[in-house]
Motif scaffolding. Structure first.
Motif, mmCIF file in Angstrom:
data_model
loop_
_atom_site.group_PDB
_atom_site.id
_atom_site.type_symbol
_atom_site.label_atom_id
_atom_site.label_comp_id
_atom_site.label_asym_id
_atom_site.label_seq_id
_atom_site.Cartn_x
_atom_site.Cartn_y
_atom_site.Cartn_z
ATOM 1 N N LEU B 152 0.818 -1.207 0.000
ATOM 2 C CA LEU B 152 0.000 0.000 0.000
ATOM 3 C C LEU B 152 0.853 1.259 0.000
ATOM 4 O O LEU B 152 0.715 2.127 -0.849
ATOM 5 C CB LEU B 152 -0.876 -0.003 1.249
ATOM 6 N N ALA B 153 1.762 1.314 0.972
ATOM 7 C CA ALA B 153 2.574 2.521 1.110
ATOM 8 C C ALA B 153 3.463 2.729 -0.100
ATOM 9 O O ALA B 153 3.776 3.850 -0.476
ATOM 10 C CB ALA B 153 3.410 2.442 2.371
ATOM 11 N N MET B 154 3.850 1.618 -0.723
ATOM 12 C CA MET B 154 4.712 1.712 -1.893
ATOM 13 C C MET B 154 4.053 2.540 -2.987
ATOM 14 O O MET B 154 4.701 3.179 -3.788
ATOM 15 C CB MET B 154 4.991 0.331 -2.481
ATOM 16 N N ASN B 155 2.716 2.460 -3.035
ATOM 17 C CA ASN B 155 2.016 3.085 -4.151
ATOM 18 C C ASN B 155 1.470 4.466 -3.840
ATOM 19 O O ASN B 155 0.863 5.091 -4.692
ATOM 20 C CB ASN B 155 0.887 2.166 -4.610
ATOM 21 N N ILE B 156 1.684 4.914 -2.616
ATOM 22 C CA ILE B 156 1.182 6.235 -2.263
ATOM 23 C C ILE B 156 2.252 7.279 -2.561
ATOM 24 O O ILE B 156 3.411 7.095 -2.210
ATOM 25 C CB ILE B 156 0.815 6.290 -0.767
ATOM 26 N N GLU B 157 1.858 8.347 -3.211
ATOM 27 C CA GLU B 157 2.780 9.473 -3.385
ATOM 28 C C GLU B 157 2.839 10.212 -2.058
ATOM 29 O O GLU B 157 1.849 10.763 -1.605
ATOM 30 C CB GLU B 157 2.256 10.430 -4.467
ATOM 31 N N GLY B 158 3.985 10.209 -1.417
ATOM 32 C CA GLY B 158 4.053 10.831 -0.096
ATOM 33 C C GLY B 158 3.957 12.349 -0.162
ATOM 34 O O GLY B 158 4.380 12.969 -1.124
ATOM 35 N N ASP B 159 3.381 12.942 0.888
ATOM 36 C CA ASP B 159 3.282 14.398 0.996
ATOM 37 C C ASP B 159 4.535 14.917 1.732
ATOM 38 O O ASP B 159 4.682 14.687 2.924
ATOM 39 C CB ASP B 159 2.000 14.735 1.773
ATOM 40 N N PRO B 160 5.418 15.612 1.015
ATOM 41 C CA PRO B 160 6.675 16.018 1.648
ATOM 42 C C PRO B 160 6.486 16.982 2.826
ATOM 43 O O PRO B 160 7.296 16.987 3.738
ATOM 44 C CB PRO B 160 7.469 16.690 0.521
ATOM 45 N N ALA B 161 5.412 17.794 2.827
ATOM 46 C CA ALA B 161 5.195 18.712 3.956
ATOM 47 C C ALA B 161 4.910 17.923 5.221
ATOM 48 O O ALA B 161 5.476 18.172 6.290
ATOM 49 C CB ALA B 161 4.050 19.665 3.657
ATOM 50 N N LEU B 162 4.016 16.928 5.089
ATOM 51 C CA LEU B 162 3.750 16.045 6.221
ATOM 52 C C LEU B 162 5.033 15.308 6.591
ATOM 53 O O LEU B 162 5.372 15.156 7.768
ATOM 54 C CB LEU B 162 2.647 15.043 5.851
ATOM 55 N N GLY B 163 5.758 14.867 5.562
ATOM 56 C CA GLY B 163 7.012 14.151 5.799
ATOM 57 C C GLY B 163 7.994 14.989 6.590
ATOM 58 O O GLY B 163 8.618 14.510 7.528
ATOM 59 N N GLN B 164 8.106 16.260 6.239
ATOM 60 C CA GLN B 164 9.048 17.122 6.952
ATOM 61 C C GLN B 164 8.644 17.257 8.418
ATOM 62 O O GLN B 164 9.487 17.229 9.313
ATOM 63 C CB GLN B 164 9.109 18.510 6.303
ATOM 64 N N TYR B 165 7.348 17.391 8.652
ATOM 65 C CA TYR B 165 6.882 17.492 10.036
ATOM 66 C C TYR B 165 7.197 16.198 10.808
ATOM 67 O O TYR B 165 7.753 16.222 11.900
ATOM 68 C CB TYR B 165 5.373 17.786 10.082
ATOM 69 N N GLY B 188 18.352 10.244 1.041
ATOM 70 C CA GLY B 188 18.642 9.957 -0.346
ATOM 71 C C GLY B 188 18.388 8.514 -0.760
ATOM 72 O O GLY B 188 18.901 8.062 -1.776
ATOM 73 N N TRP B 189 17.588 7.797 0.021
ATOM 74 C CA TRP B 189 17.300 6.404 -0.348
ATOM 75 C C TRP B 189 16.220 6.347 -1.416
ATOM 76 O O TRP B 189 15.321 7.187 -1.438
ATOM 77 C CB TRP B 189 16.750 5.645 0.863
ATOM 78 N N PRO B 190 16.249 5.299 -2.252
ATOM 79 C CA PRO B 190 15.102 5.043 -3.136
ATOM 80 C C PRO B 190 13.869 4.766 -2.274
ATOM 81 O O PRO B 190 13.977 4.147 -1.214
ATOM 82 C CB PRO B 190 15.492 3.787 -3.905
ATOM 83 N N ARG B 191 12.729 5.240 -2.732
ATOM 84 C CA ARG B 191 11.512 5.153 -1.929
ATOM 85 C C ARG B 191 11.188 3.726 -1.476
ATOM 86 O O ARG B 191 10.852 3.485 -0.319
ATOM 87 C CB ARG B 191 10.340 5.700 -2.753
ATOM 88 N N VAL B 192 11.310 2.798 -2.408
ATOM 89 C CA VAL B 192 10.898 1.431 -2.101
ATOM 90 C C VAL B 192 11.736 0.842 -0.960
ATOM 91 O O VAL B 192 11.217 0.188 -0.053
ATOM 92 C CB VAL B 192 11.006 0.566 -3.374
ATOM 93 N N ALA B 193 13.018 1.103 -0.998
ATOM 94 C CA ALA B 193 13.885 0.562 0.041
ATOM 95 C C ALA B 193 13.535 1.171 1.396
ATOM 96 O O ALA B 193 13.528 0.491 2.430
ATOM 97 C CB ALA B 193 15.347 0.851 -0.300
ATOM 98 N N PHE B 194 13.215 2.450 1.395
ATOM 99 C CA PHE B 194 12.890 3.158 2.631
ATOM 100 C C PHE B 194 11.594 2.613 3.230
ATOM 101 O O PHE B 194 11.521 2.269 4.412
ATOM 102 C CB PHE B 194 12.754 4.653 2.325
ATOM 103 N N VAL B 195 10.585 2.520 2.387
ATOM 104 C CA VAL B 195 9.286 2.025 2.857
ATOM 105 C C VAL B 195 9.436 0.603 3.394
ATOM 106 O O VAL B 195 8.922 0.249 4.453
ATOM 107 C CB VAL B 195 8.252 2.066 1.708
ATOM 108 N N ARG B 196 10.203 -0.187 2.671
ATOM 109 C CA ARG B 196 10.380 -1.565 3.102
ATOM 110 C C ARG B 196 11.067 -1.625 4.464
ATOM 111 O O ARG B 196 10.650 -2.378 5.349
ATOM 112 C CB ARG B 196 11.201 -2.353 2.092
ATOM 113 N N ALA B 197 12.092 -0.821 4.649
ATOM 114 C CA ALA B 197 12.806 -0.846 5.929
ATOM 115 C C ALA B 197 11.837 -0.523 7.064
ATOM 116 O O ALA B 197 11.803 -1.212 8.089
ATOM 117 C CB ALA B 197 13.966 0.138 5.908
#
Ligand SMILES: Cc1cc2nc3c(=O)[nH]c(=O)nc-3n(C[C@H](O)[C@H](O)[C@H](O)COP(=O)(O)OP(=O)(O)OC[C@H]3O[C@@H](n4cnc5c(N)ncnc54)[C@H](O)[C@@H]3O)c2cc1C
Lengths: 427, 236
Positions: B152-165, B188-197
């Motif tokens: 699920l998370a892999m396919n969501i475009e993350g909101d960077p403003a929320l991410g920064q908070y 600087g990680w690829p998104r998929v690797a980050f979400v998986r971790a």
């Protein structure tokens, strides 16, 4: 360190008259002004985040009594010989140079809440639209009869870092084999719940590494139990057998007082003599919080759990050790976490930026012996009455030494991380 | 060490370290080395079609200047070493892998090091044997996600403003500059690797008390937002 002279300044009455005559730091400008009192774990973080995230839209002034800041956190590791004094001392240069923060080196003496001005010890006044107060703690000296600011030169507390930390280290290095160290630990609430016991571990480590295993460390505690007790007691048994003795009130019957001349601590049960006596008295919010009228009966400042806003004044936020932060312990991690929530709300007030729901966190590492680190942590969220713990963990007894070593290494990473988060990245 | 990734290399290393204390270079066993490589696999690929992941691909690493591959954001520290003449061979790999931070202070490789001499010898033999195929044309692409984890998370475009908070909490420990002084770099990680971790911590596939607690209350949107935010930072 900052031990405030308790001058009664007559803030309310004096304010109107004083503002006419005294010099002012007021600068011609139209940006909203935030003043932060205290450049420690809470205050410096708040100043940096407000300045950074508002991208210069807010004018930030940081008032700090000392030109440099020595962290209490990791000061026990300095005592144990794991860190240099230099490595735990930080400057405000990056905050001033890279974040455009006006760093004022001086003591705030009072807050004129009506005029929304901070009154400096030299009489100067610093106006604010929002004020952040993060002064840390002050001591209740007479909580241990016979103890005082002067006595602290003989029986150091070292619960504010700086000259006191060096004094304690000198006295520790002078202890000889067979001599005794006596610690008087504080009642709740106080800054860094596991701190006294980590310190006892570092005392023992130094003595052991000199082969002084005939020496003892006696801890006289007014509390019936203490933070990470099982972990510390297991560690003391394993690393320093017979060297650390902890006496709760059931054993000593009550701490009656200290005699700095004789180097003794008297309890109901016995009188203990120490070549080194480390007295950590009871604590209250830093004096400025009292002078500003922000404290409740227990000596600390009530806040709104959603925002860290003082319940006494909507233009003021109180952070860190001075605040009553519900289930959160008084730690640098907590202060740093609270500062970010406050910073977001300050920006929300002044620039209308988005305010997300508050989240808080804390993790405290303690070192028991070389490569034997333990930790305790939790996450928190605001409820109706307080900041409440939502999930938590603690290291287990009998853990694998490799895990304990990894935990210690992690704490080094945390120190590097949090200090660059507080003071900006150096170099 | 209960952690999966680093744990493997370490526990094997403990047993062997007692036996040998000399150099690791005397003829390693590539078959054994392949097992040891599991300590690297979450970050590195090697062999034909190898791509960059969290770490640069290690295909044909022998004879290569350190920090020299296109399309990978190396640390300044490693690039400098390369410019000063560090070339990977059995000897230099041995020293680097023993304690990366000691050999290249400031390297972004968050791997504590491999103590066992024999493990390193085997690993180096394996790297040499496996370095065969040409690298893929598409560096930067991470391995495909496992279905059950965070699809699920892999396919969501993350909101960077929320991410920064949300990141405010992380940067008390993980430095946004990408420096690692005892806690790994996550920028600087690829998104998929980050979400998986993060999902691996959340589901305790990777056991770590702090990261388990940190991820426990994070929803899919929040994980995606964090991946977007940290992914947008460049290591300095
Ligand atoms: C031995 C020891 C070990 C510790 N270990 C840890 C640990 O491992 N992890 C952890 O998270 N925490 C630890 N702590 C706790 C941590 O140091 C404090 O909780 C933290 O510093 C609180 O931050 P603060 O901003 O509230 O106050 P402080 O950091 O004390 O900052 C207050 C600042 O305000 C200044 N100030 C006060 N009044 C005025 C005034 N009127 N005018 C101008 N300036 C003023 C002071 O000079 C000071 O610099 C430890 C504490 C001790 C004593």
């Amino acid at each position: 360190m900052t031990s405030m002279t308790r001058r009664t300044f007559g803030i309310w009455a004096g304010a109107a008259a004083a503002s006419l005559a005294l010099p002012t730091y007021l600068r011609a400008q139209d940006r909203p002004r935030v003043v932060v009192i205290g450049g420690g774990a809470g205050g410096a973080t708040a100043a940096r985040y407000i300045s950074k995230d508002s991208e210069g839209a807010i004018d930030v002034t940081l008032i700090e009594a000392n030109p440099q800041y020595t962290t209490c956190f990791f000061s026990n590791l300095y005592l144990g010989g794991f860190r240099s004094f230099q490595s735990i001392t930080h400057t405000y240069d990056v905050l001033a140079a890279n974040y455009g923060i006006s760093v004022v080196n001086g003591r705030a003496e009072a807050v004129d809440r009506e005029a929304k001005e901070v009154v400096m010890a030299d009489g100067g006044r610093v106006p604010y639209d929002r004020l952040v107060v993060s002064p840390g703690i002050d001591f209740i000296w007479d909580s241990v009869p016979g103890y005082s600011e002067e006595a602290a030169q003989i029986m150091p507390h070292s619960w504010k870092a700086g000259p006191q930390t060096k004094l304690l280290k000198e006295k520790l290095e002078a202890v000889e084999n067979g001599q005794q160290i006596v610690m008087v630990t504080p009642p709740n609430p106080y800054r860094c719940p596991p701190g006294p016991y980590e310190r006892a571990s570092m005392f023992a480590h130094i003595l052991k590494s000199k082969g002084f295993t005939d020496s003892k460390i006696i801890i006289l505690d007014p509390k019936e139990k203490f933070s990470k007790q099982g972990l510390f007691q297991e560690g003391w048994e394993a690393h320093y057998p017979g060297m650390v003795e902890w006496y709760g009130p059931e054993i000593h019957g009550g701490i009656k007082g200290v005699d700095p001349e004789k180097g003794t601590v008297e309890t109901d049960f016995d009188t203990f003599k120490g070549a080194l006596v480390n007295v950590i008295p009871a604590q209250k919010a830093g004096a400025i919080a009292h002078q500003a009228g922000l404290v409740s009966e227990n000596g600390f400042c009530p806040i709104d759990a959603e925002s860290m806003r003082s319940t006494m004044d909507e233009n003021i936020f109180v952070l860190g050790d001075a605040a009553i932060a519900g289930d959160m312990p008084k730690s640098a991690f907590s202060a740093n976490s609270q500062a970010k929530v406050a910073a977001m709300n300050v920006r929300g007030d002044l620039t209308g930026s988005k305010v997300f729901p508050a989240r808080y966190a804390n993790t405290c590492w303690s070192l028991i012996a070389p490569d034997d680190g333990v930790k305790v942590g939790a996450q928190y969220a605001p409820t109706e009455e307080k900041i409440a713990s939502t999930t938590s963990f603690i290291s287990q007894t009998h853990e694998d030494p490799a895990l304990r070593k990894a935990t210690y290494e992690e704490s080094l990473g945390w120190y590097a991380g949090i200090t660059s988060d507080i003071f900006g990245r150096q170099g | 060490m209960r952690q999966r990734r680093r744990g493997l290399g370490r526990s094997a290393g403990l047993a062997l370290a007692a036996l040998s204390c000399g150099s690791a270079l005397a003829g390693g066993d590539p078959a054994e080395g392949e097992k040891v490589f599991s300590a690297c696999r979450s970050c590195h690929q090697v062999g034909e079609g190898a791509r960059h992941g969290i770490g640069p691909h290690l295909d044909r690493v022998f004879g290569r200047e350190a920090g020299s591959l296109e399309g990978f954001a190396y640390s300044l520290a490693l690039r400098r070493k390369g410019a000063q003449g560090l070339v990977w061979n059995a000897q230099t790999l041995d020293v680097y892998l023993k304690r990366p931070q000691a050999y290249v202070p400031g390297t972004r490789m968050s791997f504590r090091g491999m103590a066992g001499n024999e493990d390193r010898a085997n690993l180096i033999a394996y790297l040499e044997a496996a370095s065969a195929g040409a690298p893929a044309a598409d560096p930067g692409a991470a391995p495909a996600p496992r279905d059950e984890i965070g699809a699920l998370a892999m396919n969501i475009e993350g909101d960077p403003a929320l991410g920064q908070y949300l990141a405010n909490e992380c940067v008390t420990c993980h430095q946004p500059s990408g420096r690692a002084d005892g806690i790994p770099s996550i920028v600087g990680w690829p998104r998929v690797a980050f979400v998986r971790a993060l999902f691996e911590y959340k589901t305790n596939v990777r056991a770590h008390e702090v990261m388990r607690m940190v991820t426990r209350n994070l929803g899919n949107d929040e994980i995606a937002a964090l991946a977007a935010y940290f992914g947008s930072l460049t290591p300095q």
